[in-house]
Write a protein that holds these residues in place. Sequence first.
Motif, PDB file in Angstrom:
ATOM      1  N   ARG A  19      67.324 -11.089 -10.195  1.00  0.00           N
ATOM      2  CA  ARG A  19      67.006 -10.612 -11.552  1.00  0.00           C
ATOM      3  C   ARG A  19      67.298  -9.111 -11.695  1.00  0.00           C
ATOM      4  O   ARG A  19      67.868  -8.671 -12.694  1.00  0.00           O
ATOM      5  N   ALA A  20      66.912  -8.325 -10.700  1.00  0.00           N
ATOM      6  CA  ALA A  20      67.150  -6.880 -10.743  1.00  0.00           C
ATOM      7  C   ALA A  20      68.653  -6.589 -10.732  1.00  0.00           C
ATOM      8  O   ALA A  20      69.126  -5.722 -11.482  1.00  0.00           O
ATOM      9  N   PHE A  21      69.404  -7.292  -9.904  1.00  0.00           N
ATOM     10  CA  PHE A  21      70.859  -7.106  -9.840  1.00  0.00           C
ATOM     11  C   PHE A  21      71.499  -7.458 -11.184  1.00  0.00           C
ATOM     12  O   PHE A  21      72.346  -6.732 -11.693  1.00  0.00           O
ATOM     13  N   PHE A  22      71.091  -8.574 -11.771  1.00  0.00           N
ATOM     14  CA  PHE A  22      71.621  -9.016 -13.063  1.00  0.00           C
ATOM     15  C   PHE A  22      71.379  -7.948 -14.134  1.00  0.00           C
ATOM     16  O   PHE A  22      72.289  -7.566 -14.860  1.00  0.00           O
ATOM     17  N   THR A  23      70.159  -7.452 -14.203  1.00  0.00           N
ATOM     18  CA  THR A  23      69.804  -6.446 -15.207  1.00  0.00           C
ATOM     19  C   THR A  23      70.598  -5.154 -14.996  1.00  0.00           C
ATOM     20  O   THR A  23      71.121  -4.576 -15.946  1.00  0.00           O
ATOM     21  N   ALA A  24      70.720  -4.715 -13.743  1.00  0.00           N
ATOM     22  CA  ALA A  24      71.458  -3.476 -13.452  1.00  0.00           C
ATOM     23  C   ALA A  24      72.944  -3.629 -13.719  1.00  0.00           C
ATOM     24  O   ALA A  24      73.599  -2.688 -14.174  1.00  0.00           O
ATOM     25  N   THR A  25      73.487  -4.788 -13.477  1.00  0.00           N
ATOM     26  CA  THR A  25      74.926  -5.018 -13.617  1.00  0.00           C
ATOM     27  C   THR A  25      75.333  -5.296 -15.052  1.00  0.00           C
ATOM     28  O   THR A  25      76.433  -4.947 -15.463  1.00  0.00           O
ATOM     29  N   LEU A  26      74.462  -5.919 -15.826  1.00  0.00           N
ATOM     30  CA  LEU A  26      74.828  -6.333 -17.186  1.00  0.00           C
ATOM     31  C   LEU A  26      74.057  -5.577 -18.260  1.00  0.00           C
ATOM     32  O   LEU A  26      73.476  -6.163 -19.176  1.00  0.00           O
ATOM     33  N   ASN A  27      74.058  -4.277 -18.153  1.00  0.00           N
ATOM     34  CA  ASN A  27      73.565  -3.388 -19.210  1.00  0.00           C
ATOM     35  C   ASN A  27      72.166  -3.723 -19.715  1.00  0.00           C
ATOM     36  O   ASN A  27      71.930  -3.734 -20.921  1.00  0.00           O
ATOM     37  N   GLY A  28      71.245  -4.002 -18.817  1.00  0.00           N
ATOM     38  CA  GLY A  28      69.859  -4.208 -19.215  1.00  0.00           C
ATOM     39  C   GLY A  28      69.494  -5.615 -19.630  1.00  0.00           C
ATOM     40  O   GLY A  28      68.333  -5.881 -19.932  1.00  0.00           O
ATOM     41  N   ARG A  29      70.452  -6.536 -19.670  1.00  0.00           N
ATOM     42  CA  ARG A  29      70.105  -7.925 -19.990  1.00  0.00           C
ATOM     43  C   ARG A  29      69.188  -8.455 -18.899  1.00  0.00           C
ATOM     44  O   ARG A  29      69.266  -8.030 -17.759  1.00  0.00           O
ATOM     45  N   SER A  30      68.332  -9.416 -19.247  1.00  0.00           N
ATOM     46  CA  SER A  30      67.412  -9.937 -18.236  1.00  0.00           C
ATOM     47  C   SER A  30      67.440 -11.459 -18.200  1.00  0.00           C
ATOM     48  O   SER A  30      67.554 -12.121 -19.233  1.00  0.00           O
ATOM     49  N   VAL A  31      67.328 -12.000 -17.003  1.00  0.00           N
ATOM     50  CA  VAL A  31      67.336 -13.449 -16.793  1.00  0.00           C
ATOM     51  C   VAL A  31      66.020 -14.025 -17.291  1.00  0.00           C
ATOM     52  O   VAL A  31      64.945 -13.527 -16.947  1.00  0.00           O
ATOM     53  N   GLN A  32      66.100 -15.074 -18.085  1.00  0.00           N
ATOM     54  CA  GLN A  32      64.909 -15.780 -18.535  1.00  0.00           C
ATOM     55  C   GLN A  32      64.681 -17.043 -17.713  1.00  0.00           C
ATOM     56  O   GLN A  32      63.597 -17.265 -17.216  1.00  0.00           O
ATOM     57  N   ARG A  33      65.742 -17.861 -17.551  1.00  0.00           N
ATOM     58  CA  ARG A  33      65.638 -19.117 -16.804  1.00  0.00           C
ATOM     59  C   ARG A  33      66.997 -19.511 -16.242  1.00  0.00           C
ATOM     60  O   ARG A  33      68.028 -19.170 -16.795  1.00  0.00           O
ATOM     61  N   LEU A  34      66.946 -20.291 -15.163  1.00  0.00           N
ATOM     62  CA  LEU A  34      68.135 -20.927 -14.594  1.00  0.00           C
ATOM     63  C   LEU A  34      67.845 -22.417 -14.490  1.00  0.00           C
ATOM     64  O   LEU A  34      66.781 -22.806 -14.012  1.00  0.00           O
ATOM     65  N   TYR A  35      68.782 -23.224 -14.944  1.00  0.00           N
ATOM     66  CA  TYR A  35      68.623 -24.669 -14.896  1.00  0.00           C
ATOM     67  C   TYR A  35      69.819 -25.305 -14.203  1.00  0.00           C
ATOM     68  O   TYR A  35      70.946 -24.823 -14.324  1.00  0.00           O
ATOM     69  N   LEU A  36      69.578 -26.408 -13.522  1.00  0.00           N
ATOM     70  CA  LEU A  36      70.634 -27.302 -13.063  1.00  0.00           C
ATOM     71  C   LEU A  36      70.501 -28.555 -13.922  1.00  0.00           C
ATOM     72  O   LEU A  36      69.461 -29.214 -13.900  1.00  0.00           O
ATOM     73  N   TYR A  37      71.532 -28.845 -14.688  1.00  0.00           N
ATOM     74  CA  TYR A  37      71.480 -29.967 -15.623  1.00  0.00           C
ATOM     75  C   TYR A  37      72.426 -31.089 -15.228  1.00  0.00           C
ATOM     76  O   TYR A  37      73.486 -30.850 -14.654  1.00  0.00           O
ATOM     77  N   ASP A  38      72.037 -32.295 -15.604  1.00  0.00           N
ATOM     78  CA  ASP A  38      72.882 -33.487 -15.510  1.00  0.00           C
ATOM     79  C   ASP A  38      73.409 -33.752 -14.107  1.00  0.00           C
ATOM     80  O   ASP A  38      74.569 -34.130 -13.921  1.00  0.00           O
ATOM     81  N   LEU A  39      72.568 -33.570 -13.101  1.00  0.00           N
ATOM     82  CA  LEU A  39      73.019 -33.780 -11.725  1.00  0.00           C
ATOM     83  C   LEU A  39      73.424 -35.218 -11.457  1.00  0.00           C
ATOM     84  O   LEU A  39      74.190 -35.489 -10.539  1.00  0.00           O
ATOM     85  N   ASP A  40      72.933 -36.151 -12.264  1.00  0.00           N
ATOM     86  CA  ASP A  40      73.304 -37.550 -12.085  1.00  0.00           C
ATOM     87  C   ASP A  40      74.454 -37.969 -12.998  1.00  0.00           C
ATOM     88  O   ASP A  40      74.775 -39.140 -13.106  1.00  0.00           O
ATOM     89  N   GLN A  41      75.087 -36.998 -13.641  1.00  0.00           N
ATOM     90  CA  GLN A  41      76.202 -37.264 -14.547  1.00  0.00           C
ATOM     91  C   GLN A  41      77.518 -36.777 -13.922  1.00  0.00           C
ATOM     92  O   GLN A  41      77.501 -35.995 -12.980  1.00  0.00           O
ATOM     93  N   PRO A  42      78.663 -37.197 -14.474  1.00  0.00           N
ATOM     94  CA  PRO A  42      79.954 -36.769 -13.915  1.00  0.00           C
ATOM     95  C   PRO A  42      80.235 -35.268 -14.025  1.00  0.00           C
ATOM     96  O   PRO A  42      81.009 -34.730 -13.246  1.00  0.00           O
TER      97      PRO A  42
END
Length: 125
Positions: A5-28
């Motif tokens: 989260r700290a790396f993301f914020t420092a690298t992308l002009n102050g943007r901050s991570v809210q959530r990370l999802y893995l979706y549709d793992l049982d789909q193609p």
Amino acid sequence: MDEFRAFFTATLNGRSVQRLYLYDLDQPEPYLELRYLSGTRIFTQRFSVKLTITEDTLGNKIAKFTEILPSNTHFSRRGLLPFLEYITRDSGFYIQKRANLNATQNTIGLIAVDDFTLLSHWYDF
């Protein structure tokens, strides 16, 4: 996660991570979804992945994620590199069933095959 989260914020002009999802793992066509805050607005970015399930010599299932490129050429992957390197590691992950989050959401643990100290929890929607 805190370091990412700290790396993301420092690298992308102050943007901050809210959530990370893995979706549709049982789909193609499964994908990783990032939700991040820029100013007061939440944005979503998707990264396509390929999921491969194999077994080790003891019969344990190993999940491997491979990012499908090119993906999201309009968004810099730079801030996500630590996480993408983690989730697409060559060794893959053992899958561990965890306690249910609630009556309808299963929770799994992904344990890095090459480093048992790395455990991430994911829950199903």
